[in-house]
Design an enzyme around this catalytic site. Structure first.
Site, PDB file in Angstrom:
ATOM      1  N   ASP A 170     -12.310  -9.319   4.834  1.00  0.00           N
ATOM      2  CA  ASP A 170     -13.604  -9.277   4.025  1.00  0.00           C
ATOM      3  C   ASP A 170     -14.148 -10.426   4.165  1.00  0.00           C
ATOM      4  O   ASP A 170     -15.389 -10.766   4.164  1.00  0.00           O
ATOM      5  CB  ASP A 170     -13.600  -8.714   2.722  1.00  0.00           C
ATOM      6  CG  ASP A 170     -13.893  -7.095   2.600  1.00  0.00           C
ATOM      7  OD1 ASP A 170     -13.260  -6.489   3.602  1.00  0.00           O
ATOM      8  OD2 ASP A 170     -14.556  -6.590   1.466  1.00  0.00           O
ATOM      9  N   ASP A 175      -6.485  -6.994   4.300  1.00  0.00           N
ATOM     10  CA  ASP A 175      -7.504  -6.390   3.789  1.00  0.00           C
ATOM     11  C   ASP A 175      -8.583  -7.499   3.043  1.00  0.00           C
ATOM     12  O   ASP A 175      -9.599  -7.443   3.458  1.00  0.00           O
ATOM     13  CB  ASP A 175      -7.179  -5.350   2.823  1.00  0.00           C
ATOM     14  CG  ASP A 175      -8.416  -4.632   2.014  1.00  0.00           C
ATOM     15  OD1 ASP A 175      -8.947  -4.239   2.911  1.00  0.00           O
ATOM     16  OD2 ASP A 175      -8.372  -4.487   0.701  1.00  0.00           O
ATOM     17  N   TYR A 215       0.743  -1.242  -0.074  1.00  0.00           N
ATOM     18  CA  TYR A 215       0.047   0.033   0.182  1.00  0.00           C
ATOM     19  C   TYR A 215       0.918   1.233  -0.099  1.00  0.00           C
ATOM     20  O   TYR A 215       0.510   2.468  -0.502  1.00  0.00           O
ATOM     21  CB  TYR A 215      -0.919   0.067   1.445  1.00  0.00           C
ATOM     22  CG  TYR A 215      -2.171  -0.756   1.036  1.00  0.00           C
ATOM     23  CD1 TYR A 215      -2.269  -2.041   0.708  1.00  0.00           C
ATOM     24  CD2 TYR A 215      -3.285  -0.200   1.406  1.00  0.00           C
ATOM     25  CE1 TYR A 215      -3.520  -2.597   0.379  1.00  0.00           C
ATOM     26  CE2 TYR A 215      -4.595  -0.821   1.217  1.00  0.00           C
ATOM     27  CZ  TYR A 215      -4.673  -2.056   0.825  1.00  0.00           C
ATOM     28  OH  TYR A 215      -5.913  -2.499   0.820  1.00  0.00           O
TER      29      TYR A 215
HETATM   30  C1  IPM Z   1     -10.600  -0.985   4.263  1.00  0.00           C
HETATM   31  C2  IPM Z   1     -10.622  -0.456   2.844  1.00  0.00           C
HETATM   32  C3  IPM Z   1      -9.413   0.512   2.490  1.00  0.00           C
HETATM   33  C4  IPM Z   1      -8.136  -0.302   2.485  1.00  0.00           C
HETATM   34  C5  IPM Z   1      -9.391   1.135   1.346  1.00  0.00           C
HETATM   35  C6  IPM Z   1     -10.731   1.978   1.359  1.00  0.00           C
HETATM   36  C7  IPM Z   1      -8.274   2.298   1.159  1.00  0.00           C
HETATM   37  O1  IPM Z   1     -10.686  -1.321   1.837  1.00  0.00           O
HETATM   38  O2  IPM Z   1     -10.140  -0.283   5.224  1.00  0.00           O
HETATM   39  O3  IPM Z   1     -10.527  -2.331   4.446  1.00  0.00           O
HETATM   40  O4  IPM Z   1      -7.768  -1.027   1.678  1.00  0.00           O
HETATM   41  O5  IPM Z   1      -7.563  -0.316   3.364  1.00  0.00           O
HETATM   42 MN    MN Z   2     -10.976  -3.298   2.816  1.00  0.00          MN
END
Ligand code: IPM
Ligand code: MN
Ligand code: NAD
Length: 361
Positions: free
Chosen positions: A252, A248, A141
């Site tokens: 999810d 990340d 990132y």
């Molecule tokens: C998260 C989001 C963020 C990330 C984005 C919006 C920058 O997906 O907080 O999980 O990738 O960290």
């Molecule tokens: Mn995310």
């Protein structure tokens, strides 16, 4: 002594879910005389529209001066054509980076009432309680160099750099081992050490750190297998530690095991446990403006904020119990609805939580 909470609602469903979380916070603040003071600042697309940038210097200053930040969500189709460097997401990334919020805790816990809402069979998820510890201020990132360049043959090439220094790995490793010590003493470090040198180093350092925490049973797993194992048999995990991008993605996936990403809170902490708190989900443009988003991840993030940064653990417990109670009462936003329960709007869900808090003092 009073403490300052900065509220950054953001875009899309951000303001909708934040309204409910703020109502709940203001209520317990009054009821228990917590001495919290609230301030607001724009971030993301809302800040781009008002000030031309996703995070103004003033907003950053306010964030740094506050005791904790409650963050909604940012982004949306309106700003998708902007280049990466000035998109809404940069506002969030800059906050994380400038405040050195490297330790991202993403607990994925199944409320028994939601077993039916999970994508997996109830027996695979009942009792599920995982903590994902995601490194948040490094990795691909933030690695340099990055960009899009034109090669000699005229072809364009996009590039990013996946990099972790030893000190970055050690500090997130300690967060994970400490968390494991307070839980089931099982830690799984997720990497891609069969291909990427950066995670070869990651694996070596996690193994070394294990000597300081000999009670913790450390295992290593490649990220592709970890994604599969999370869906196959998620209860094998206690604490997972991983880098920024893998964390990340895996969080999810873990969210869905608990019924909905609308249930998943998070804490992003610096080395002194100062932090920013936010739901793991985004601004959900597909449902924004309809009043149907689930505000519980944000309310649960407010609970984490009370516990980790504001010293009000007992109030955090009350908020979490209130969330469980409204689920007992059968209230469900659309994302966690199942037959036999009562479908409610964002504000009705917030009010249901408030009602429980009003009747339990
Ligand atoms: C998260 C989001 C963020 C990330 C984005 C919006 C920058 O997906 O907080 O999980 O990738 O960290
Ligand atoms: Mn995310
Ligand atoms: P998203 O998390 O916004 O939405 C994914 C899906 O989950 C959608 O179908 C959405 O309706 C649903 N969903 C998310 N939150 C919900 C809630 N509280 N209640 C009910 N349903 C919910 O992810 P996306 O669609 O990939 O991204 C949309 C925008 O959000 C993008 O601009 C992205 O960059 C941004 N984003 C921001 C954050 C953040 O602010 N921390 C996190 C992730 C994505």
């Amino acid at each position: 002594m009073s403490k300052n909470v900065l509220i950054m609602a953001g875009d899309g469903i951000g303001p909708e879910i934040m309204e409910q979380a703020e109502n709940v916070l203001r209520f317990v603040n009054e009821q228990e005389s917590l001495g919290l003071e609230f301030d607001h600042a724009l971030v993301g697309g809302a800040s781009i529209d008002a000030a031309g940038v996703p995070l103004t210097e003033d907003a950053l200053k306010l964030a740094k001066a506050s005791d904790a930040i409650l963050f909604g969500a940012i982004g949306g189709p309106k700003w998708e054509s902007l280049e990466i460097a000035i998109r809404p997401e940069k506002g969030l990334l800059r906050l994380r980076s400038e405040m050195e919020l490297f330790g991202n805790l993403r607990p994925a816990m199944l409320y028994p009432q939601l077993a039916e809402a999970s994508s997996l069979k109830p027996e695979l998820v009942s009792g599920l309680d995982i903590l994902i510890v995601r490194e948040l201020t490094g990795g691909i990132y933030f690695g340099q160099p990055r960009g899009i360049r034109t090669l000699e043959n005229g072809e364009r090439q996009g590039y990013n750099t996946y990099v972790y220094s030893e000190s970055e790995i050690i500090r997130i490793g300690r967060v994970a081992f400490e968390a494991a010590m307070k839980r089931g003493k099982k830690l799984c470090s997720v990497d891609k050490a069969n291909v990427l040198e950066v995670t070869e180093l990651w694996r070596e350092i996690m193994t070394d750190l294990n000597k300081e925490y000999p009670e913790v049973k450390l295992s290593h797993m490649y990220v592709d297998n970890a994604a599969m194992q999370l869906i196959r048999a998620p209860k094998q995990f206690d604490v997972i530690v991983t880098g920024n991008m893998f964390g990340d993605i895996l969080s999810d996936a873990a969210a869905m095991l608990t019924g909905s990403i609308g249930m998943l809170p998070s804490a992003s902490l610096d080395k002194n446990n100062k932090g920013m708190y936010e739901p793991c989900h985004g601004s959900a443009p597909d449902i924004a403006g309809q009043g149907i988003a689930n505000p519980l991840a944000t309310i649960l993030s407010a609970a984490m904020m009370l516990r980790y940064s504001l010293g009000h653990g007992a109030t955090a417990d009350r908020l979490e119990a209130a969330v469980s109670k409204v689920l007992d009462q059968g209230y469900r936003t659309a994302d966690i609805y199942s037959e036999g329960t009562q479908k409610v709007s964002t504000s009705q869900m917030g009010e249901a939580v408030l009602n429980v808090l009003k009747s339990s003092n």
